[in-house]
Write a protein that holds these residues in place. Structure first.
Motif, PDB file in Angstrom:
ATOM      1  N   LYS A 231       0.803  -1.224   0.000  1.00 22.11           N
ATOM      2  CA  LYS A 231       0.000   0.000   0.000  1.00 22.11           C
ATOM      3  C   LYS A 231       0.842   1.284   0.000  1.00 22.11           C
ATOM      4  O   LYS A 231       0.392   2.326  -0.454  1.00 22.11           O
ATOM      5  N   LYS A 232       2.056   1.186   0.516  1.00 20.60           N
ATOM      6  CA  LYS A 232       2.935   2.368   0.584  1.00 20.60           C
ATOM      7  C   LYS A 232       3.469   2.769  -0.787  1.00 20.60           C
ATOM      8  O   LYS A 232       4.044   3.842  -0.930  1.00 20.60           O
ATOM      9  N   HIS A 233       3.334   1.877  -1.769  1.00 24.39           N
ATOM     10  CA  HIS A 233       4.046   2.102  -3.029  1.00 24.39           C
ATOM     11  C   HIS A 233       3.114   2.361  -4.206  1.00 24.39           C
ATOM     12  O   HIS A 233       3.463   2.099  -5.349  1.00 24.39           O
ATOM     13  N   HIS A 234       1.934   2.883  -3.940  1.00 25.27           N
ATOM     14  CA  HIS A 234       0.983   3.179  -5.013  1.00 25.27           C
ATOM     15  C   HIS A 234       1.505   4.252  -5.958  1.00 25.27           C
ATOM     16  O   HIS A 234       2.309   5.082  -5.513  1.00 25.27           O
ATOM     17  N   PRO A 235       1.080   4.304  -7.214  1.00 26.15           N
ATOM     18  CA  PRO A 235       0.178   3.362  -7.863  1.00 26.15           C
ATOM     19  C   PRO A 235       0.825   2.003  -8.143  1.00 26.15           C
ATOM     20  O   PRO A 235       1.785   1.925  -8.900  1.00 26.15           O
ATOM     21  N   LEU A 236       0.262   0.986  -7.495  1.00 21.07           N
ATOM     22  CA  LEU A 236       0.776  -0.371  -7.625  1.00 21.07           C
ATOM     23  C   LEU A 236      -0.377  -1.293  -8.030  1.00 21.07           C
ATOM     24  O   LEU A 236      -1.452  -1.247  -7.423  1.00 21.07           O
ATOM     25  N   TYR A 237      -0.168  -2.038  -9.069  1.00 17.42           N
ATOM     26  CA  TYR A 237      -1.158  -2.980  -9.585  1.00 17.42           C
ATOM     27  C   TYR A 237      -0.660  -4.397  -9.358  1.00 17.42           C
ATOM     28  O   TYR A 237       0.544  -4.631  -9.351  1.00 17.42           O
ATOM     29  N   ILE A 238      -1.579  -5.319  -9.204  1.00 14.87           N
ATOM     30  CA  ILE A 238      -1.181  -6.732  -9.147  1.00 14.87           C
ATOM     31  C   ILE A 238      -1.954  -7.514 -10.195  1.00 14.87           C
ATOM     32  O   ILE A 238      -3.182  -7.402 -10.294  1.00 14.87           O
ATOM     33  N   ASN A 239      -1.205  -8.257 -11.001  1.00  5.50           N
ATOM     34  CA  ASN A 239      -1.841  -9.232 -11.881  1.00  5.50           C
ATOM     35  C   ASN A 239      -1.554 -10.608 -11.337  1.00  5.50           C
ATOM     36  O   ASN A 239      -0.405 -11.011 -11.202  1.00  5.50           O
ATOM     37  N   THR A 240      -2.626 -11.302 -10.998  1.00 11.21           N
ATOM     38  CA  THR A 240      -2.444 -12.639 -10.465  1.00 11.21           C
ATOM     39  C   THR A 240      -2.741 -13.662 -11.566  1.00 11.21           C
ATOM     40  O   THR A 240      -2.857 -13.308 -12.744  1.00 11.21           O
ATOM     41  N   HIS A 241      -2.855 -14.917 -11.189  1.00  9.77           N
ATOM     42  CA  HIS A 241      -2.895 -15.979 -12.196  1.00  9.77           C
ATOM     43  C   HIS A 241      -3.699 -17.160 -11.659  1.00  9.77           C
ATOM     44  O   HIS A 241      -3.190 -17.955 -10.876  1.00  9.77           O
ATOM     45  N   PHE A 242      -4.979 -17.195 -12.038  1.00 17.03           N
ATOM     46  CA  PHE A 242      -5.842 -18.348 -11.743  1.00 17.03           C
ATOM     47  C   PHE A 242      -6.222 -18.981 -13.085  1.00 17.03           C
ATOM     48  O   PHE A 242      -6.451 -18.264 -14.059  1.00 17.03           O
ATOM     49  N   ASN A 243      -6.311 -20.300 -13.112  1.00 13.78           N
ATOM     50  CA  ASN A 243      -6.661 -20.970 -14.365  1.00 13.78           C
ATOM     51  C   ASN A 243      -7.927 -21.800 -14.287  1.00 13.78           C
ATOM     52  O   ASN A 243      -8.412 -22.269 -15.315  1.00 13.78           O
TER      53      ASN A 243
ATOM     54  N   THR B   9     -10.980 -20.381  -3.974  1.00 10.13           N
ATOM     55  CA  THR B   9     -11.378 -20.887  -2.664  1.00 10.13           C
ATOM     56  C   THR B   9     -11.650 -19.733  -1.701  1.00 10.13           C
ATOM     57  O   THR B   9     -11.390 -18.562  -2.020  1.00 10.13           O
ATOM     58  N   ALA B  10     -12.124 -20.078  -0.516  1.00 11.34           N
ATOM     59  CA  ALA B  10     -12.342 -19.055   0.521  1.00 11.34           C
ATOM     60  C   ALA B  10     -11.019 -18.367   0.878  1.00 11.34           C
ATOM     61  O   ALA B  10     -10.978 -17.154   1.105  1.00 11.34           O
ATOM     62  N   GLU B  11      -9.934 -19.129   0.894  1.00 12.85           N
ATOM     63  CA  GLU B  11      -8.609 -18.550   1.206  1.00 12.85           C
ATOM     64  C   GLU B  11      -8.180 -17.578   0.110  1.00 12.85           C
ATOM     65  O   GLU B  11      -7.647 -16.500   0.395  1.00 12.85           O
ATOM     66  N   ALA B  12      -8.418 -17.972  -1.153  1.00  9.49           N
ATOM     67  CA  ALA B  12      -8.055 -17.092  -2.275  1.00  9.49           C
ATOM     68  C   ALA B  12      -8.884 -15.809  -2.210  1.00  9.49           C
ATOM     69  O   ALA B  12      -8.390 -14.706  -2.447  1.00  9.49           O
ATOM     70  N   GLU B  13     -10.154 -15.962  -1.857  1.00  8.07           N
ATOM     71  CA  GLU B  13     -11.025 -14.794  -1.747  1.00  8.07           C
ATOM     72  C   GLU B  13     -10.513 -13.840  -0.661  1.00  8.07           C
ATOM     73  O   GLU B  13     -10.494 -12.623  -0.848  1.00  8.07           O
ATOM     74  N   LYS B  14     -10.076 -14.413   0.438  1.00  7.02           N
ATOM     75  CA  LYS B  14      -9.564 -13.581   1.531  1.00  7.02           C
ATOM     76  C   LYS B  14      -8.329 -12.803   1.084  1.00  7.02           C
ATOM     77  O   LYS B  14      -8.176 -11.608   1.367  1.00  7.02           O
ATOM     78  N   ALA B  15      -7.446 -13.485   0.355  1.00  7.92           N
ATOM     79  CA  ALA B  15      -6.218 -12.832  -0.128  1.00  7.92           C
ATOM     80  C   ALA B  15      -6.565 -11.693  -1.082  1.00  7.92           C
ATOM     81  O   ALA B  15      -6.031 -10.580  -0.970  1.00  7.92           O
ATOM     82  N   CYS B  16      -7.473 -11.957  -2.018  1.00  7.06           N
ATOM     83  CA  CYS B  16      -7.829 -10.928  -3.012  1.00  7.06           C
ATOM     84  C   CYS B  16      -8.533  -9.753  -2.335  1.00  7.06           C
ATOM     85  O   CYS B  16      -8.294  -8.589  -2.680  1.00  7.06           O
ATOM     86  N   THR B  17      -9.392 -10.055  -1.374  1.00  4.64           N
ATOM     87  CA  THR B  17     -10.092  -8.998  -0.652  1.00  4.64           C
ATOM     88  C   THR B  17      -9.098  -8.094   0.088  1.00  4.64           C
ATOM     89  O   THR B  17      -9.204  -6.867   0.048  1.00  4.64           O
ATOM     90  N   ARG B  18      -8.131  -8.729   0.711  1.00  5.83           N
ATOM     91  CA  ARG B  18      -7.122  -7.965   1.451  1.00  5.83           C
ATOM     92  C   ARG B  18      -6.346  -7.028   0.525  1.00  5.83           C
ATOM     93  O   ARG B  18      -6.087  -5.870   0.863  1.00  5.83           O
ATOM     94  N   LEU B  19      -5.988  -7.525  -0.659  1.00 15.48           N
ATOM     95  CA  LEU B  19      -5.231  -6.695  -1.606  1.00 15.48           C
ATOM     96  C   LEU B  19      -6.125  -5.585  -2.167  1.00 15.48           C
ATOM     97  O   LEU B  19      -5.714  -4.420  -2.259  1.00 15.48           O
ATOM     98  N   ALA B  20      -7.355  -5.938  -2.524  1.00 18.39           N
ATOM     99  CA  ALA B  20      -8.272  -4.931  -3.076  1.00 18.39           C
ATOM    100  C   ALA B  20      -8.571  -3.858  -2.030  1.00 18.39           C
ATOM    101  O   ALA B  20      -8.630  -2.667  -2.340  1.00 18.39           O
ATOM    102  N   ASP B  21      -8.728  -4.274  -0.768  1.00 20.85           N
ATOM    103  CA  ASP B  21      -8.982  -3.307   0.308  1.00 20.85           C
ATOM    104  C   ASP B  21      -7.784  -2.392   0.552  1.00 20.85           C
ATOM    105  O   ASP B  21      -7.937  -1.311   1.121  1.00 20.85           O
ATOM    106  N   ALA B  22      -6.593  -2.842   0.120  1.00 20.62           N
ATOM    107  CA  ALA B  22      -5.406  -1.982   0.219  1.00 20.62           C
ATOM    108  C   ALA B  22      -5.325  -1.047  -0.991  1.00 20.62           C
ATOM    109  O   ALA B  22      -4.308  -0.384  -1.191  1.00 20.62           O
ATOM    110  N   GLY B  23      -6.374  -1.031  -1.778  1.00 19.97           N
ATOM    111  CA  GLY B  23      -6.443  -0.106  -2.912  1.00 19.97           C
ATOM    112  C   GLY B  23      -5.673  -0.582  -4.137  1.00 19.97           C
ATOM    113  O   GLY B  23      -5.378   0.206  -5.033  1.00 19.97           O
ATOM    114  N   ILE B  24      -5.353  -1.858  -4.181  1.00 18.09           N
ATOM    115  CA  ILE B  24      -4.571  -2.389  -5.297  1.00 18.09           C
ATOM    116  C   ILE B  24      -5.514  -2.947  -6.371  1.00 18.09           C
ATOM    117  O   ILE B  24      -6.256  -3.893  -6.107  1.00 18.09           O
ATOM    118  N   PRO B  25      -5.512  -2.342  -7.569  1.00 16.07           N
ATOM    119  CA  PRO B  25      -6.341  -2.914  -8.635  1.00 16.07           C
ATOM    120  C   PRO B  25      -5.798  -4.288  -9.025  1.00 16.07           C
ATOM    121  O   PRO B  25      -4.591  -4.451  -9.230  1.00 16.07           O
TER     122      PRO B  25
END
Ligand SMILES: *Cc1c(COP(=O)(O)O)cnc(C)c1O
Ligand code: SF4
Length: 349
Positions: A198-210, A216-232
């Motif tokens: 979050k300190k290094h915005h503008p920072l984007y993350i491209n992840t990789h699901f196939n 999963t619920a764990e993946a959702e938690k991870a994505c939510t945490r990143l999105a809540d940190a303002g990371i597109p």
């Protein structure tokens, strides 16, 4: 909760260990492992239901990896496009900077299979320093894509240090991280990690699901945490034979990602990487899948289907062709295959 480092430590890396979990013949796998590493951490292992299912195919070596005689070690010509080791400068305004050699799992179809997870990928303080210096000396570079390997497997401190040094270069506007961690080891996305990123915005993350089963619920938690940190968040998926090569599977994956606030960005045609030929579909398969998805699912959920042209010639979008005739009137088919017209001169038909 188990620490992500313990989950990573608890990985299957040998054929014998694999044979303790599944009924497989370990001898042919040992041959593959002499060339290409395996790492299946205990989180991803639990997602595999059975031998040869779509998650198995992504994670478990196949003897076919050694029988590939058509493909190339470095199909994208990355080594030729590297002015300093582990930095690929292909496009005028952005570079790909490889900052870690390991991943939370070694995908069998990896485009950098020639070196990821092996001693051939040498990344150290010196190579990082040279990369940063190159970026500093080339102010036309306004975006830096951090990849590897997986940058998010670095320690918090190491990652923060690299991000701070990048941010100290005024010409760098955007930082983009490519990581499979939200899919392959979501516990790595800790509160502390989100705070650092979050300190290094503008920072984007491209992840990789196939595959939708990776959402999963764990993946959702991870994505939510990143999105809540303002990371597109974006997703770069790969079209893989026997894993996700139907419009039903991909439609479910892309709409599922959107629900997790991840925007599907690219769907890649498999690169011509040696050892991955058994995953490759004909380009017409991907185009036909896109034809079925566009208009039928949210436009927000539709990625660009693209191939990365051999030899470093760049990404080429592969789009279904809707136009049946051009001229005074443009004639085309819509998403339901209905013939439609657009009058170029504005006169109503
Ligand atoms: C894919 C790639 C990029 C990024 O391309 P985008 O279309 O901006 O996502 C940049 N550099 C290299 C070397 C690449 O392979
Ligand atoms: S996570 Fe990415 S870099 Fe790592 S093995 Fe998979 S495809 Fe390759």
């Amino acid at each position: 909760m188990t620490h992500w480092k313990d989950i990573l430590q608890d990985s299957i890396t040998t054929a014998t260990e694999l044979a303790q979990h599944f009924s497989v013949d370990s001898t042919p796998l040992e041959h593959v492992l002499a060339t290409y590493p395996m790492r299946i951490n205990s989180y991803y292992l639990k997602l595999i239901h059975s031998v040869d299912d779509p998650l198995w195919k992504q994670a478990v070596p196949d003897p076919a990896e050694l029988c590939d005689t058509v493909c190339m070690e470095d199909p994208l010509g990355e080594e030729n496009l590297s002015p300093v080791p582990n930095l690929v400068h292909k496009y005028p305004d952005r570079v790909l900077f490889l900052i870690h050699s390991e991943c939370a799992m070694y995908c069998r179809f990896c485009t950098r299979k020639r070196k990821v997870g092996t001693a051939r990928m040498q990344i150290n303080e010196k190579s990082i320093g040279l990369g940063l210096q190159y970026i500093q000396e080339h102010p036309a570079i306004r975006e830096v894509l951090l990849s590897g390997g997986d940058p998010l497997l670095l320690s918090d401190q190491r990652l923060d240090d690299i991000l701070c040094r990048l941010r100290a270069i005024p010409s760098v506007e955007v930082i983009r991280i490519g990581t499979r961690v939200p899919c392959s080891l979501p516990m790595r996305v800790t509160k502390d990690l989100a705070k650092i990123l979050k300190k290094h915005h503008p920072l984007y993350i491209n992840t990789h699901f196939n595959h939708p089963r990776e959402l999963t619920a764990e993946a959702e938690k991870a994505c939510t945490r990143l999105a809540d940190a303002g990371i597109p968040l974006g997703c770069q998926s790969v079209l893989l034979k026997g894993v996700n090569d139907t419009h039903k599977t991909l439609g479910k994956l892309f709409t599922g990602l959107l629900r997790l606030r991840v925007k599907p960005y690219y769907l890649f045609q498999t690169d011509l990487t040696r050892g991955t030929d058994h995953f490759r579909t004909h380009t017409s398969t991907g185009i036909a899948i896109m034809r079925k998805l566009i208009g039928n699912i949210s436009g927000m959920a539709v990625p660009t289907f693209a191939l990365d042209a051999p030899g470093g010639n760049g990404k080429i979008p592969l789009t279904p062709d809707y136009i049946t005739r051009s001229g005074t009137d443009l004639e085309f088919l819509n998403y339901l295959n209905k013939a439609c017209t657009y009058p170029e001169n504005g006169d109503p038909i």
